[in-house]
Design a protein around this motif. Sequence first.
Motif, PDB file in Angstrom:
ATOM      1  N   LYS A   1      59.200  -7.698  77.017  1.00 50.53           N
ATOM      2  CA  LYS A   1      58.092  -8.132  77.861  1.00 50.53           C
ATOM      3  C   LYS A   1      57.101  -7.005  78.111  1.00 50.53           C
ATOM      4  O   LYS A   1      56.316  -7.073  79.058  1.00 50.53           O
ATOM      5  CB  LYS A   1      58.626  -8.644  79.196  1.00 50.53           C
ATOM      6  CG  LYS A   1      59.289 -10.016  79.120  1.00 50.53           C
ATOM      7  CD  LYS A   1      58.263 -11.092  78.785  1.00 50.53           C
ATOM      8  CE  LYS A   1      58.893 -12.485  78.741  1.00 50.53           C
ATOM      9  NZ  LYS A   1      57.918 -13.533  78.420  1.00 50.53           N
TER      10      LYS A   1
ATOM     11  N   TYR B   1      44.933  -9.343  68.182  1.00 51.96           N
ATOM     12  CA  TYR B   1      45.034 -10.014  69.473  1.00 51.96           C
ATOM     13  C   TYR B   1      44.063  -9.364  70.459  1.00 51.96           C
ATOM     14  O   TYR B   1      43.683  -8.202  70.294  1.00 51.96           O
ATOM     15  CB  TYR B   1      46.464  -9.915  70.046  1.00 51.96           C
ATOM     16  CG  TYR B   1      47.553 -10.363  69.108  1.00 51.96           C
ATOM     17  CD1 TYR B   1      47.944 -11.690  69.036  1.00 51.96           C
ATOM     18  CD2 TYR B   1      48.215  -9.432  68.290  1.00 51.96           C
ATOM     19  CE1 TYR B   1      48.954 -12.104  68.179  1.00 51.96           C
ATOM     20  CE2 TYR B   1      49.221  -9.836  67.429  1.00 51.96           C
ATOM     21  CZ  TYR B   1      49.587 -11.168  67.378  1.00 51.96           C
ATOM     22  OH  TYR B   1      50.585 -11.572  66.520  1.00 51.96           O
TER      23      TYR B   1
ATOM     24  N   LEU C   1      57.611  -9.857  69.754  1.00 53.26           N
ATOM     25  CA  LEU C   1      56.960 -11.161  69.695  1.00 53.26           C
ATOM     26  C   LEU C   1      57.665 -12.027  68.665  1.00 53.26           C
ATOM     27  O   LEU C   1      57.960 -11.567  67.560  1.00 53.26           O
ATOM     28  CB  LEU C   1      55.480 -11.007  69.326  1.00 53.26           C
ATOM     29  CG  LEU C   1      54.633 -12.268  69.315  1.00 53.26           C
ATOM     30  CD1 LEU C   1      54.531 -12.854  70.716  1.00 53.26           C
ATOM     31  CD2 LEU C   1      53.239 -11.977  68.768  1.00 53.26           C
ATOM     32  N   ARG C   2      57.986 -13.256  69.086  1.00 54.65           N
ATOM     33  CA  ARG C   2      58.645 -14.232  68.224  1.00 54.65           C
ATOM     34  C   ARG C   2      59.961 -13.703  67.656  1.00 54.65           C
ATOM     35  O   ARG C   2      60.243 -13.800  66.458  1.00 54.65           O
ATOM     36  CB  ARG C   2      57.713 -14.695  67.107  1.00 54.65           C
ATOM     37  CG  ARG C   2      56.435 -15.370  67.605  1.00 54.65           C
ATOM     38  CD  ARG C   2      55.630 -15.948  66.451  1.00 54.65           C
ATOM     39  NE  ARG C   2      54.431 -16.611  66.943  1.00 54.65           N
ATOM     40  CZ  ARG C   2      53.246 -16.041  67.035  1.00 54.65           C
ATOM     41  NH1 ARG C   2      53.092 -14.777  66.648  1.00 54.65           N
ATOM     42  NH2 ARG C   2      52.199 -16.705  67.495  1.00 54.65           N
TER      43      ARG C   2
ATOM     44  N   LYS D   1      47.771 -10.583  79.454  1.00 53.61           N
ATOM     45  CA  LYS D   1      48.031 -11.781  78.665  1.00 53.61           C
ATOM     46  C   LYS D   1      47.612 -11.506  77.225  1.00 53.61           C
ATOM     47  O   LYS D   1      46.600 -10.853  76.983  1.00 53.61           O
ATOM     48  CB  LYS D   1      47.246 -12.975  79.207  1.00 53.61           C
ATOM     49  CG  LYS D   1      47.658 -13.431  80.592  1.00 53.61           C
ATOM     50  CD  LYS D   1      46.795 -14.616  81.028  1.00 53.61           C
ATOM     51  CE  LYS D   1      47.195 -15.091  82.409  1.00 53.61           C
ATOM     52  NZ  LYS D   1      46.355 -16.251  82.844  1.00 53.61           N
ATOM     53  N   LEU D   2      48.396 -12.011  76.296  1.00 53.46           N
ATOM     54  CA  LEU D   2      48.109 -11.820  74.872  1.00 53.46           C
ATOM     55  C   LEU D   2      47.437 -13.081  74.334  1.00 53.46           C
ATOM     56  O   LEU D   2      47.967 -14.188  74.473  1.00 53.46           O
ATOM     57  CB  LEU D   2      49.399 -11.527  74.107  1.00 53.46           C
ATOM     58  CG  LEU D   2      49.261 -10.956  72.694  1.00 53.46           C
ATOM     59  CD1 LEU D   2      48.670  -9.560  72.737  1.00 53.46           C
ATOM     60  CD2 LEU D   2      50.623 -10.926  72.006  1.00 53.46           C
TER      61      LEU D   2
ATOM     62  N   SER E   1      46.799 -18.173  76.337  1.00 56.60           N
ATOM     63  CA  SER E   1      47.621 -17.002  76.061  1.00 56.60           C
ATOM     64  C   SER E   1      48.896 -17.417  75.334  1.00 56.60           C
ATOM     65  O   SER E   1      49.413 -18.527  75.534  1.00 56.60           O
ATOM     66  CB  SER E   1      47.978 -16.283  77.359  1.00 56.60           C
ATOM     67  OG  SER E   1      48.763 -17.128  78.181  1.00 56.60           O
ATOM     68  N   ILE E   2      49.396 -16.547  74.469  1.00 55.12           N
ATOM     69  CA  ILE E   2      50.609 -16.835  73.711  1.00 55.12           C
ATOM     70  C   ILE E   2      51.772 -15.946  74.160  1.00 55.12           C
ATOM     71  O   ILE E   2      52.904 -16.140  73.710  1.00 55.12           O
ATOM     72  CB  ILE E   2      50.361 -16.636  72.198  1.00 55.12           C
ATOM     73  CG1 ILE E   2      49.954 -15.188  71.901  1.00 55.12           C
ATOM     74  CG2 ILE E   2      49.298 -17.594  71.691  1.00 55.12           C
ATOM     75  CD1 ILE E   2      49.855 -14.873  70.420  1.00 55.12           C
ATOM     76  N   TRP E   3      51.477 -14.993  75.046  1.00 47.27           N
ATOM     77  CA  TRP E   3      52.523 -14.061  75.483  1.00 47.27           C
ATOM     78  C   TRP E   3      52.066 -13.409  76.779  1.00 47.27           C
ATOM     79  O   TRP E   3      50.899 -13.022  76.908  1.00 47.27           O
ATOM     80  CB  TRP E   3      52.738 -13.011  74.394  1.00 47.27           C
ATOM     81  CG  TRP E   3      53.834 -12.008  74.606  1.00 47.27           C
ATOM     82  CD1 TRP E   3      55.148 -12.152  74.265  1.00 47.27           C
ATOM     83  CD2 TRP E   3      53.717 -10.704  75.178  1.00 47.27           C
ATOM     84  NE1 TRP E   3      55.855 -11.022  74.570  1.00 47.27           N
ATOM     85  CE2 TRP E   3      54.988 -10.118  75.140  1.00 47.27           C
ATOM     86  CE3 TRP E   3      52.653  -9.977  75.706  1.00 47.27           C
ATOM     87  CZ2 TRP E   3      55.231  -8.824  75.619  1.00 47.27           C
ATOM     88  CZ3 TRP E   3      52.899  -8.708  76.185  1.00 47.27           C
ATOM     89  CH2 TRP E   3      54.174  -8.132  76.142  1.00 47.27           C
ATOM     90  N   ASN E   4      52.937 -13.289  77.735  1.00 49.55           N
ATOM     91  CA  ASN E   4      52.647 -12.617  78.998  1.00 49.55           C
ATOM     92  C   ASN E   4      53.584 -11.443  79.159  1.00 49.55           C
ATOM     93  O   ASN E   4      54.794 -11.540  78.884  1.00 49.55           O
ATOM     94  CB  ASN E   4      52.816 -13.580  80.188  1.00 49.55           C
ATOM     95  CG  ASN E   4      51.781 -14.691  80.193  1.00 49.55           C
ATOM     96  OD1 ASN E   4      50.731 -14.565  79.569  1.00 49.55           O
ATOM     97  ND2 ASN E   4      52.082 -15.775  80.888  1.00 49.55           N
ATOM     98  N   GLY E   5      53.051 -10.315  79.585  1.00 49.93           N
ATOM     99  CA  GLY E   5      53.868  -9.123  79.788  1.00 49.93           C
ATOM    100  C   GLY E   5      53.051  -8.045  80.448  1.00 49.93           C
ATOM    101  O   GLY E   5      52.169  -8.323  81.264  1.00 49.93           O
TER     102      GLY E   5
END
Length: 383
Positions: free
Chosen positions: A88, A110, A143-144, A19-20, A3-7
């Motif tokens: 998030k 994604y 994101l980012r 999860k992303l 995963s690259i991002w959690n929210g």
Amino acid sequence: MRSIWNGAISFGLVSIPIKLVNATENHSIHFRQIHLADGGRIRYRKVCELDEEEVSGGEIGKAYEDADGTMIPITDEDLAQLPLPTAKTIEIVAFVPADEIDPLQLDTAYYLSANGVPAAKPYTLLREALKRSNKVAVAKFALRGRERLGMLRVVDDVIAMHGLLWPDEIRAPEGVAPESDVTVRDAELDLADALMDTLGEVDMDSLHDDYREAVEELIAAKASGEAVEPSESQEPGGGKVIDLIAALESSVRAAKKSRGEGQEDGEDEEAGAEGDMAEVHPIKKRAAKKTAARPKSTPKETGAKKSTASGSSTAGKTTQKQRKTTSSSAKRTSGRGTAKSTAGTATKSTAKSATKSTAKSGGKTPAKGTKKTASAPRKRASA
């Protein structure tokens, strides 16, 4: 998949922990820069332009360059203090039909994965609601370091999210369309439809990157020390289209030939075998050729010409045969008496035959001699 991002997905008052995960991957072959003299790798170093010393990653920060070149430092703490509710959270703002999303806006894709057992129920609820409504969800997420726009839709049994460009990031297509007015005829549209039908559909899974495979084979050959043979050069396509209908007809034939389809009813087999090299005439030209091929003379004129021509040619042919018969008979006969009698007999028969042929052709019967009778039809034939 990592995963690259959690929210969480914010669905009204429902919160779905997720999860992303990246849904796509780049298979492009990447090259390194080297020094041609010795093969050493070229690397980039981060150097401060003021003291010309190399700087490590921990000593590097962010700054915004103003119009006059002034650098305005911006720290991570400054950005963290900004009110960003989607930092998030993937916040769903609307549900719209899928055709309302312009494909030009589509960006990175994604997969959204349920994060934990408690998230399974609300995740499934949102997924089934999207399926039944035949709609997609428009959402905001961060994101980012920046806020983005996204579109949620169902792929198999998974919720996928496409990053979307903001509407003001899509450039207007000004000056792209042809400036001159162009008229397209129905015949050209029919041929274009026929070409599309002939090409048919394609299995998207069967498509692959031919160039990448060729590069991989090249690298493998060079690594093993094999000699690399140059590939056959292909003539560049394109060029000026002179006859659009001819090009479309040739394209349809070529597409049918590549798919192994038979010739259509009424087509010439030789023309079909020639493929693209066959000469194609537009519809208007073909109609004009058929019209030009028809005789325009009247029945009366045709009959008169046929009778005159047949009479002259018949008389001429008869006279020539008689003269050949006379000369050959004279040669074969030995002695003066025999030659005279044979020549006399031949002259009489020639006169009778010439008189009959002249009468049939509609001419007048000459009063004196066979020579005059033979020469008269020959003059008419030459005239």
